[in-house]
Design a protein around this motif. Structure first.
Motif, short mmCIF file in Angstrom:
data_model
loop_
_atom_site.label_atom_id
_atom_site.label_comp_id
_atom_site.label_asym_id
_atom_site.label_seq_id
_atom_site.Cartn_x
_atom_site.Cartn_y
_atom_site.Cartn_z
N VAL A 75 50.87 29.84 130.22
CA VAL A 75 49.78 30.61 130.83
C VAL A 75 50.10 30.94 132.28
O VAL A 75 49.88 32.07 132.75
CB VAL A 75 48.45 29.85 130.72
CG1 VAL A 75 47.34 30.57 131.51
CG2 VAL A 75 48.03 29.69 129.26
N ASP A 76 50.64 29.96 133.02
CA ASP A 76 50.98 30.20 134.43
C ASP A 76 52.06 31.27 134.54
O ASP A 76 51.99 32.17 135.42
CB ASP A 76 51.46 28.90 135.08
CG ASP A 76 50.32 27.91 135.27
OD1 ASP A 76 49.15 28.31 135.16
OD2 ASP A 76 50.62 26.72 135.51
N HIS A 99 41.06 33.69 123.22
CA HIS A 99 41.08 32.59 122.26
C HIS A 99 40.86 33.15 120.86
O HIS A 99 40.14 34.13 120.68
CB HIS A 99 39.98 31.57 122.57
CG HIS A 99 40.29 30.66 123.70
ND1 HIS A 99 39.40 29.74 124.19
CD2 HIS A 99 41.41 30.53 124.47
CE1 HIS A 99 39.94 29.08 125.20
NE2 HIS A 99 41.16 29.55 125.38
N LYS A 159 50.51 34.70 133.90
CA LYS A 159 49.71 35.20 135.02
C LYS A 159 50.60 35.77 136.12
O LYS A 159 50.30 36.81 136.72
CB LYS A 159 48.83 34.09 135.58
CG LYS A 159 47.67 33.71 134.66
CD LYS A 159 46.83 32.59 135.27
CE LYS A 159 45.63 32.28 134.37
NZ LYS A 159 44.81 31.15 134.93
N GLU A 212 48.99 39.05 129.48
CA GLU A 212 47.86 38.36 128.87
C GLU A 212 48.36 37.28 127.92
O GLU A 212 49.48 37.34 127.41
CB GLU A 212 46.98 39.37 128.11
CG GLU A 212 46.35 40.41 129.02
CD GLU A 212 45.59 41.47 128.25
OE1 GLU A 212 45.78 41.56 127.01
OE2 GLU A 212 44.80 42.20 128.87
N THR A 213 47.51 36.29 127.65
CA THR A 213 47.84 35.23 126.70
C THR A 213 46.69 35.03 125.73
O THR A 213 45.52 35.16 126.09
CB THR A 213 48.12 33.89 127.42
OG1 THR A 213 47.07 33.63 128.35
CG2 THR A 213 49.46 33.92 128.14
N ILE A 225 45.56 32.11 122.84
CA ILE A 225 45.83 30.82 122.22
C ILE A 225 45.18 30.82 120.84
O ILE A 225 43.96 31.01 120.71
CB ILE A 225 45.29 29.66 123.07
CG1 ILE A 225 45.99 29.66 124.43
CG2 ILE A 225 45.52 28.33 122.35
CD1 ILE A 225 45.53 28.55 125.36
N GLN A 251 50.18 25.04 129.53
CA GLN A 251 49.88 25.39 130.92
C GLN A 251 51.01 26.20 131.55
O GLN A 251 50.76 27.17 132.29
CB GLN A 251 49.62 24.12 131.74
CG GLN A 251 49.06 24.42 133.13
CD GLN A 251 47.69 25.04 133.06
OE1 GLN A 251 46.72 24.39 132.68
NE2 GLN A 251 47.57 26.32 133.44
N ALA A 281 43.76 30.82 129.64
CA ALA A 281 44.33 31.93 128.88
C ALA A 281 43.36 33.12 128.88
O ALA A 281 42.18 33.00 129.24
CB ALA A 281 44.60 31.50 127.45
N THR A 282 43.86 34.28 128.49
CA THR A 282 43.03 35.48 128.46
C THR A 282 42.11 35.50 127.25
O THR A 282 40.94 35.86 127.35
CB THR A 282 43.92 36.74 128.43
OG1 THR A 282 44.99 36.61 129.36
CG2 THR A 282 43.10 37.98 128.74
N GLU A 285 51.24 40.88 125.91
CA GLU A 285 50.51 39.68 125.51
C GLU A 285 51.45 38.69 124.84
O GLU A 285 52.33 39.07 124.06
CB GLU A 285 49.39 40.06 124.53
CG GLU A 285 48.56 38.90 124.01
CD GLU A 285 47.52 39.33 123.00
OE1 GLU A 285 47.03 38.47 122.25
OE2 GLU A 285 47.19 40.54 122.95
#
Length: 561
Positions: free
Chosen positions: A506-507, A538, A510, A515-516, A518, A503, A535-536, A481
């Motif tokens: 996140v790209d 929040h 993926k 996972e991300t 924010i 962006q 994102a995965t 992550e």
């Protein structure tokens, strides 16, 4: 029956066994040795422990011939010779003296104290000397022969009640944390031994050296001026850069250094230690390792805060009194449901109120107590998650890990033991590497991440995107992550560059099956806007501020109903 009669009766039957009695008494301590010298015939009797340690061939030796100067460390020869000369002259009998003696390949520190017995004419007759081997003492580090934390705390207490200008100089070795893992204990111990020798040589008779946990050392000066302190530090830094060798190879060591002049206004040892750590941190973070003297840079600033830090530090090294965990929910971006939480440390005691980690973590992260406190945080978080996991399958908790924890070789075992103790599953836990972890050696981090992955534990990289170290680590290590730093979210609608950065993160995640999360989402509008990036997870005040576990349970119940 009077005392004289008792004495006569006691010794009448056992006086012939006196040598055996003395031998038995001296064998009761493994770290203390005894010698008894008859000044009339210059013969010395040695206890068996002394024979074994000093490598003597027999119990009785001629005074002055018992130990070769080759056994005594060259820097300590003057102290060694003066100590015995004073004894024979009947001077300084109540004063101990210390020197190092070679035992195999290493030197061990000896502390000698003596008593004199006089004959019927008042002339010196018998000298009894006790030698304490600090190499096997609880208050002395067996690797370096230096005194440790308890002895330093006592010295600081002495300084607080003394007159003059006592000072403490703290030296830390940068980038040392991975050596035990990458090169083995023998290499690391050899390096630390070399550092100890340099410090003792450069400090000379005016400074006393202590080893703290890991690669941290303190030199205590009873009396020193500011110019002398800078000069001494300069010699130490130069020597550590050019003179420490292991296996015949010079190992250049970069250092950071902080100092504090001790005065009674600092009140207790914890207050002194807080200031010392503060100075070292600033040396490392802002001054490229140059010596920072607390009294010069910060004297008079935030005095109440430094006293508070001393209180918190005392709680951290005793019973964790006042420490509490708060939790902030982590939400699934696809469903909006809370699926996890991040554990965040707080401290609260009267009359101080609630204290956030920004006040104290900078100090505690540099202290050995961080390992035990970190284990307490991990254990508490895993017990608390059980209150939610039974209701929500796959619920997880993120726990921040500091460099001071990760660099401890016991850390791996501690995490696994706590999982077993709390009957937790590895997939319940995600370890977040905090800022200072990014400065650890890459090969070392790779081994640690690999170990925890093999156990089924996830690893997250906190504050991603705020520095080049984050990017290089993400490219080199298989993180589960990436947590996007909240600084990117502030005024996001008005900052195209921040939009593009989020962006791209996140790209990238993926494409690498990462996972991300924010962070810093404050309200509904920001949450809606951020959702476009995909994102995965929040996290932010929009879902909840950090709250105690009981309050978080209520928030989750509302979220799922």
């Amino acid at each position: 029956m009077n005392s004289n009669t008792n004495s006569d009766s006691f010794w009448k039957d056992i006086s012939g066994f006196f040598p055996e009695i003395v031998s038995a008494i001296t064998s009761l301590s493994k770290k203390s040795y005894i010698s008894i010298t008859n000044l009339r015939n210059d013969l010395t009797w040695w206890s068996q422990g002394a024979i074994d340690f000093f490598g003597l061939k027999e119990n009785y030796t001629l005074r002055g011939k018992e130990k070769s100067d080759k056994l005594v460390h060259p820097d300590d020869l003057p102290v060694f010779r003066k100590g015995f000369a004073d004894l024979v002259a009947g001077e300084n009998l109540d004063k101990s003296w210390e020197y190092r003696v070679r035992n195999g390949k290493n030197y061990q520190r000896i502390c000698a104290t003596a008593r004199m017995i006089y004959d019927e004419n008042g002339q010196p007759f018998i000298i009894i000397i006790r030698y304490n081997n600090y190499g096997i003492s609880e208050d002395v580090d067996s690797v370096t022969g230096l005194r440790t934390e308890p002895a330093l705390n006592q010295k600081i207490s002495d300084f607080l009640s003394s007159q003059g200008s006592p000072a403490l100089l703290k030296i830390t070795l940068d980038q040392f944390s991975n050596i035990n893992v990458l090169y083995g204990n023998d290499f690391a111990d050899g390096l630390l031994g070399g550092v100890a020798d340099v410090l003792q040589h450069e400090a000379g008779s005016s400074g006393r050296v202590y080893r703290l946990f890991g690669a941290k050392f303190v030199v205590a000066f009873e009396q020193i001026t500011k110019d002398e302190l800078f000069h001494t530090h300069g010699r130490i830094a130069e020597a550590l850069l050019n003179q420490v060798s292991v296996n015949d190879s010079i190992i250049p060591l970069k250092t950071s250094a902080g100092a504090v002049f001790v005065n009674p206004d600092m009140k207790d040892p914890n207050a002194v230690r807080s200031r010392l750590t503060f100075a070292v941190n600033h040396s490392r973070a802002e001054h490229h390792g140059e010596l920072i003297i607390f009294n010069d840079e910060f004297c008079g600033n935030n005095e109440k805060q430094f006293n508070l830090i001393g209180v918190i530090h005392q709680c951290a090294i005793t019973d964790f009194r006042g420490f509490r965990l708060f939790y902030q929910p982590i939400a699934d971006t696809k469903t909006g449901k809370i699926c996890g939480m991040e554990a965040l440390i707080r401290w609260e005691l009267e009359p101080y109120g609630l204290v956030t980690p920004g006040v104290f973590m900078e100090w505690l992260e540099q202290d050995p107590c961080m390992f035990d406190l970190g284990n307490w945080i991990l254990r508490t978080a895993l017990y608390d998650i059980k209150k939610i996991r039974n209701r929500i399958p796959n619920f997880f908790v993120n726990v921040n890990i500091t460099a001071a924890q990760l660099e401890r070789k016991e850390f791996r075992a501690a995490v696994m033991d706590i999982l077993k103790e709390t009957q937790s599953q590895p997939d319940e836990l995600c370890l977040e590497l905090t800022e200072r972890c990014k400065n650890l050696d890459l090969a070392f981090l790779e081994q640690e991440v690999g170990f925890f992955h093999a156990q089924g534990i996830k690893i997250a990289l906190d504050d991603f995107g705020t520095g080049t170290s984050s990017l290089s680590l993400a490219l080199a290590l298989p993180f589960d992550e990436l947590k996007v730093d909240m600084s990117f979210i502030k005024d996001i609608k008005d900052k195209p560059q921040n939009q593009a950065m989020i962006q791209s993160i996140v790209d990238y995640a993926k494409r690498t099956d990462t996972e991300t999360c924010i962070e810093g989402i404050e309200n509904k509008d920001v949450n809606h806007y951020i959702s476009r990036f995909g994102a995965t997870w929040h996290q932010g005040y929009y879902y909840s501020k950090p709250v105690p576990i009981e309050q978080l349970e209520k928030i989750i119940v509302e979220n799922y109903t």
